[in-house]
Design an enzyme around this catalytic site. Sequence first.
Site, PDB file in Angstrom:
ATOM      1  N   GLY A 131       2.849   7.121   8.541  1.00  0.00           N
ATOM      2  CA  GLY A 131       4.098   7.440   9.220  1.00  0.00           C
ATOM      3  C   GLY A 131       3.862   8.047  10.597  1.00  0.00           C
TER       4      GLY A 131
ATOM      5  N   VAL B  19       6.758   7.348   2.876  1.00  0.00           N
ATOM      6  CA  VAL B  19       6.195   8.359   1.972  1.00  0.00           C
ATOM      7  C   VAL B  19       5.457   7.681   0.822  1.00  0.00           C
ATOM      8  CG1 VAL B  19       8.012  10.006   2.547  1.00  0.00           C
ATOM      9  CG2 VAL B  19       8.279   8.531   0.534  1.00  0.00           C
TER      10      VAL B  19
ATOM     11  N   ASN C  68       4.378   0.898   0.404  1.00  0.00           N
ATOM     12  CA  ASN C  68       3.953  -0.248  -0.400  1.00  0.00           C
ATOM     13  C   ASN C  68       4.740  -0.302  -1.697  1.00  0.00           C
ATOM     14  OD1 ASN C  68       2.162  -2.060   0.658  1.00  0.00           O
ATOM     15  ND2 ASN C  68       0.377  -0.764   0.273  1.00  0.00           N
TER      16      ASN C  68
ATOM     17  N   SER D 240       1.319  -4.222   7.201  1.00  0.00           N
ATOM     18  CA  SER D 240      -0.109  -4.403   6.931  1.00  0.00           C
ATOM     19  C   SER D 240      -0.929  -4.086   8.170  1.00  0.00           C
ATOM     20  CB  SER D 240      -0.413  -5.837   6.506  1.00  0.00           C
ATOM     21  OG  SER D 240      -1.822  -6.000   6.368  1.00  0.00           O
ATOM     22  N   GLY D 241      -2.114  -3.561   7.930  1.00  0.00           N
ATOM     23  CA  GLY D 241      -3.022  -3.275   9.039  1.00  0.00           C
ATOM     24  C   GLY D 241      -3.629  -1.893   8.939  1.00  0.00           C
ATOM     25  N   GLY D 242      -3.274  -1.164   7.864  1.00  0.00           N
ATOM     26  CA  GLY D 242      -3.841   0.167   7.679  1.00  0.00           C
ATOM     27  C   GLY D 242      -3.409   1.100   8.792  1.00  0.00           C
TER      28      GLY D 242
ATOM     29  N   LYS E  56       4.639  -9.242   1.444  1.00  0.00           N
ATOM     30  CA  LYS E  56       3.534  -8.298   1.665  1.00  0.00           C
ATOM     31  C   LYS E  56       2.627  -8.255   0.434  1.00  0.00           C
ATOM     32  CE  LYS E  56       0.871  -4.964   3.150  1.00  0.00           C
ATOM     33  NZ  LYS E  56       0.738  -3.793   2.379  1.00  0.00           N
TER      34      LYS E  56
ATOM     35  N   HIS F 245       0.552 -11.340   0.414  1.00  0.00           N
ATOM     36  CA  HIS F 245      -0.453 -11.134   1.463  1.00  0.00           C
ATOM     37  C   HIS F 245      -1.638 -10.354   0.899  1.00  0.00           C
ATOM     38  CE1 HIS F 245      -2.295  -8.250   4.226  1.00  0.00           C
ATOM     39  NE2 HIS F 245      -2.175  -9.138   5.188  1.00  0.00           N
ATOM     40  N   ASN F 246      -1.355  -9.271   0.196  1.00  0.00           N
ATOM     41  CA  ASN F 246      -2.444  -8.475  -0.369  1.00  0.00           C
ATOM     42  C   ASN F 246      -3.211  -9.248  -1.433  1.00  0.00           C
ATOM     43  OD1 ASN F 246      -1.174  -6.511   1.193  1.00  0.00           O
ATOM     44  ND2 ASN F 246      -1.644  -4.889  -0.256  1.00  0.00           N
TER      45      ASN F 246
ATOM     46  N   GLU G 138      -5.494 -11.424   0.254  1.00  0.00           N
ATOM     47  CA  GLU G 138      -6.582 -10.570   0.756  1.00  0.00           C
ATOM     48  C   GLU G 138      -7.639 -10.351  -0.341  1.00  0.00           C
ATOM     49  OE1 GLU G 138      -5.088  -6.925   2.668  1.00  0.00           O
ATOM     50  OE2 GLU G 138      -6.595  -5.820   1.546  1.00  0.00           O
TER      51      GLU G 138
ATOM     52  N   LYS H  56      -5.835  -0.699  -5.696  1.00  0.00           N
ATOM     53  CA  LYS H  56      -4.641   0.148  -5.725  1.00  0.00           C
ATOM     54  C   LYS H  56      -3.489  -0.546  -6.443  1.00  0.00           C
ATOM     55  CE  LYS H  56      -4.603   1.900  -1.297  1.00  0.00           C
ATOM     56  NZ  LYS H  56      -3.977   2.731  -0.271  1.00  0.00           N
TER      57      LYS H  56
ATOM     58  N   HIS I   2       6.835 -28.468 -31.648  1.00  0.00           N
ATOM     59  CA  HIS I   2       7.350 -28.053 -30.339  1.00  0.00           C
ATOM     60  C   HIS I   2       7.834 -29.229 -29.504  1.00  0.00           C
ATOM     61  CE1 HIS I   2       6.469 -23.936 -31.009  1.00  0.00           C
ATOM     62  NE2 HIS I   2       5.170 -24.124 -31.162  1.00  0.00           N
TER      63      HIS I   2
HETATM   64  P1  NDP Z   1       0.727   8.887   1.248  1.00  0.00           P
HETATM   65  O1  NDP Z   1       0.953   7.684   0.423  1.00  0.00           O
HETATM   66  O2  NDP Z   1      -0.507   9.674   1.017  1.00  0.00           O
HETATM   67  O3  NDP Z   1       1.989   9.856   1.073  1.00  0.00           O
HETATM   68  C1  NDP Z   1       2.061  11.131   1.691  1.00  0.00           C
HETATM   69  C2  NDP Z   1       3.402  11.323   2.351  1.00  0.00           C
HETATM   70  O4  NDP Z   1       4.461  11.198   1.392  1.00  0.00           O
HETATM   71  C3  NDP Z   1       3.523  12.719   2.930  1.00  0.00           C
HETATM   72  O5  NDP Z   1       4.279  12.643   4.106  1.00  0.00           O
HETATM   73  C4  NDP Z   1       4.261  13.448   1.819  1.00  0.00           C
HETATM   74  O6  NDP Z   1       4.930  14.595   2.271  1.00  0.00           O
HETATM   75  C5  NDP Z   1       5.244  12.393   1.415  1.00  0.00           C
HETATM   76  N1  NDP Z   1       5.827  12.614   0.106  1.00  0.00           N
HETATM   77  C6  NDP Z   1       5.255  12.405  -1.111  1.00  0.00           C
HETATM   78  N2  NDP Z   1       6.111  12.701  -2.098  1.00  0.00           N
HETATM   79  C7  NDP Z   1       7.269  13.107  -1.510  1.00  0.00           C
HETATM   80  C8  NDP Z   1       8.539  13.533  -1.996  1.00  0.00           C
HETATM   81  N3  NDP Z   1       8.781  13.600  -3.334  1.00  0.00           N
HETATM   82  N4  NDP Z   1       9.484  13.868  -1.095  1.00  0.00           N
HETATM   83  C9  NDP Z   1       9.238  13.784   0.240  1.00  0.00           C
HETATM   84  N5  NDP Z   1       8.065  13.392   0.758  1.00  0.00           N
HETATM   85  C10 NDP Z   1       7.080  13.041  -0.118  1.00  0.00           C
HETATM   86  O7  NDP Z   1       0.826   8.536   2.811  1.00  0.00           O
HETATM   87  P2  NDP Z   1       0.247   7.294   3.642  1.00  0.00           P
HETATM   88  O8  NDP Z   1       0.596   7.608   5.051  1.00  0.00           O
HETATM   89  O9  NDP Z   1      -1.155   6.963   3.295  1.00  0.00           O
HETATM   90  O10 NDP Z   1       1.121   6.060   3.149  1.00  0.00           O
HETATM   91  C11 NDP Z   1       2.528   6.057   3.254  1.00  0.00           C
HETATM   92  C12 NDP Z   1       3.058   4.786   2.631  1.00  0.00           C
HETATM   93  O11 NDP Z   1       2.529   3.677   3.326  1.00  0.00           O
HETATM   94  C13 NDP Z   1       2.672   4.594   1.168  1.00  0.00           C
HETATM   95  O12 NDP Z   1       3.739   3.984   0.498  1.00  0.00           O
HETATM   96  C14 NDP Z   1       1.512   3.638   1.243  1.00  0.00           C
HETATM   97  O13 NDP Z   1       1.367   2.890   0.068  1.00  0.00           O
HETATM   98  C15 NDP Z   1       1.917   2.779   2.418  1.00  0.00           C
HETATM   99  N6  NDP Z   1       0.846   2.091   3.106  1.00  0.00           N
HETATM  100  C16 NDP Z   1      -0.338   2.705   3.342  1.00  0.00           C
HETATM  101  C17 NDP Z   1      -1.355   2.040   4.005  1.00  0.00           C
HETATM  102  C18 NDP Z   1      -2.617   2.739   4.276  1.00  0.00           C
HETATM  103  O14 NDP Z   1      -3.526   2.097   4.823  1.00  0.00           O
HETATM  104  N7  NDP Z   1      -2.749   4.027   3.979  1.00  0.00           N
HETATM  105  C19 NDP Z   1      -1.185   0.674   4.480  1.00  0.00           C
HETATM  106  C20 NDP Z   1       0.123   0.147   4.271  1.00  0.00           C
HETATM  107  C21 NDP Z   1       1.077   0.839   3.589  1.00  0.00           C
HETATM  108  P3  NDP Z   1       4.154  16.022   2.320  1.00  0.00           P
HETATM  109  O15 NDP Z   1       3.396  16.022   3.620  1.00  0.00           O
HETATM  110  O16 NDP Z   1       5.234  17.023   2.278  1.00  0.00           O
HETATM  111  O17 NDP Z   1       3.252  16.072   1.130  1.00  0.00           O
END
Ligand code: NDP
Length: 480
Positions: A14, A74, A102, A128-130, A182, A185-186, A189, A261, A455
């Site tokens: 994010g 999140v 995801n 996608s793209g991390g 998506k 796509h995975n 991958e 995952k 059948h």
């Molecule tokens: P995480 O999946 O580790 O999630 C952490 C974030 O979620 C933090 O901002 C956390 O807030 C928030 N959070 C968790 N539970 C709650 C809740 N109940 N209420 C409010 N906020 C909450 O973060 P990533 O950045 O790694 O990934 C975010 C999303 O993107 C996920 O769905 C992931 O699957 C997807 N994604 C990730 C990729 C990657 O390469 N990492 C690639 C593509 C998609 P707090 O800081 O308060 O704990």
Amino acid sequence: SKATIGVTGLAVMGRNLARNIARHGHTVAVHNRTTERMTSLVEDHGDEGTFVPCETLEDLVAAIERPRAIIVMVKAGEGTDAVIDELVPLLDEDDIVVDCGNAHFADTRRREAALRDKGLHFVGCGVSGGEIGALEGPSIMPGGSDHAYQRLGPILESIAADVDGTPCCTHVGPDGAGHFVKMVHNGIEYADMQLIAEAYDLLRHRLHLSPAEIGDVFREWNEGDLESFLIELTGEVLGQLDPRDDQQAFVDVVLDQAEQKGTGRWTVQSALDLGVPVTGIAEATFARSLSGHAEQREAARREFADDQPQVDDPPGGQEQYVEDVRRALYASKVVAYAQGFDQIMAGSEEYGWDVDPGAMATIWRGGCIIRARFLDRIAESYSDDAALVSLLVAPYFADAVRDGLDSWRRVVADAAAAGVPTPAFSSSLAYFDALRADRLPAALIQGLRDNFGAHTYRRIDSGDDAFHLQWGGDRSEGPA
Ligand code: NDP
């Protein structure tokens, strides 16, 4: 002035997505449950664009121009539901919630329906793209309504990767279409990586090349038809030494148990539901599972320690074998993509999404993990023939497979004789041979099913009518 868009959830993904949006000149309101992540983003990167810091979701909602667009980034699953539940009462009609996590497409369909009932728009959006992609330009696969895309499209297209002036983002289709694509796509991958791993393993065991030498082979392959991000990374990983001693190959000190995952598993589960034979993705997913069964592997290794087949080096010499493996890899990859695109079309049909497969190939050309030169060819194949029944019979790919066929057969036969496991290479070849067969033994299976379970079967000469044979009686045939 108000923000164009908001982002809540500022962990690695994010945070980078918000920076990407700000860098493209959009004012972005930012929020995170734990405020520290929000303040550190603004402190560290505030000079990259215009951020509106928000300590609460109420602040976030108040900061964005209407109709509002709010990206939720999140932890997938309960995290997403928790944020949506908190957010929805604060929103007004026509506001848009965008889930870039995801999510499983079935969850997205459920959430979209629930928000639609409340007069809101919910967009499940594959990214996608991390973390690097999120910052520098990911491949973006948004679902949801046309109406929502009109508001979001210009922003998302501006932050997506760009290939030859075309953004790697397009409206995939309604409700869960984006997250579905998506997911596939995975899955592709997974198949791509398994095929690469098998090619490496073959060169290692059949030619006794070192990881570094195989890395050079991959670097060379990356100059041709196979050119892709994953082939490039393979060259890099195989060339790496153990960072602890700079002696051994890095790949030789990594525990050989592949983790996952879950998106490969989702893809296969969905394919089973849709009745689409994605054998390459399934073999890749199972190969990862198998690698993790340490106890069984150890027991089998000990039991069969003396049963290593004694075989000669591959006939034709090293150069020929490397070329055979390259062609087998390419042909198997065509099968894996053909299967993945079949699944996209089957999902599109089942859920009424009207997905344009060529457009999916186009938005995967940049930003995402499976970006590759040959995606251009896939896009071209679908634009030449919108009703294409399988990528395998598109003229370009049919020629590619035909050219590689002898090599493919030699590699798979030799691997079996030498005892090198090639589940994805072999199953892709079996898929190809089954598709092109005159007759399949499925006829025998129908006979067995009619015999033990009544059948019924259809005949080659009687249309769709079903028949049953009196197996225990006079062996006459009657209508079902
Ligand atoms: P995480 O999946 O580790 O999630 C952490 C974030 O979620 C933090 O901002 C956390 O807030 C928030 N959070 C968790 N539970 C709650 C809740 N109940 N209420 C409010 N906020 C909450 O973060 P990533 O950045 O790694 O990934 C975010 C999303 O993107 C996920 O769905 C992931 O699957 C997807 N994604 C990730 C990729 C990657 O390469 N990492 C690639 C593509 C998609 P707090 O800081 O308060 O704990």
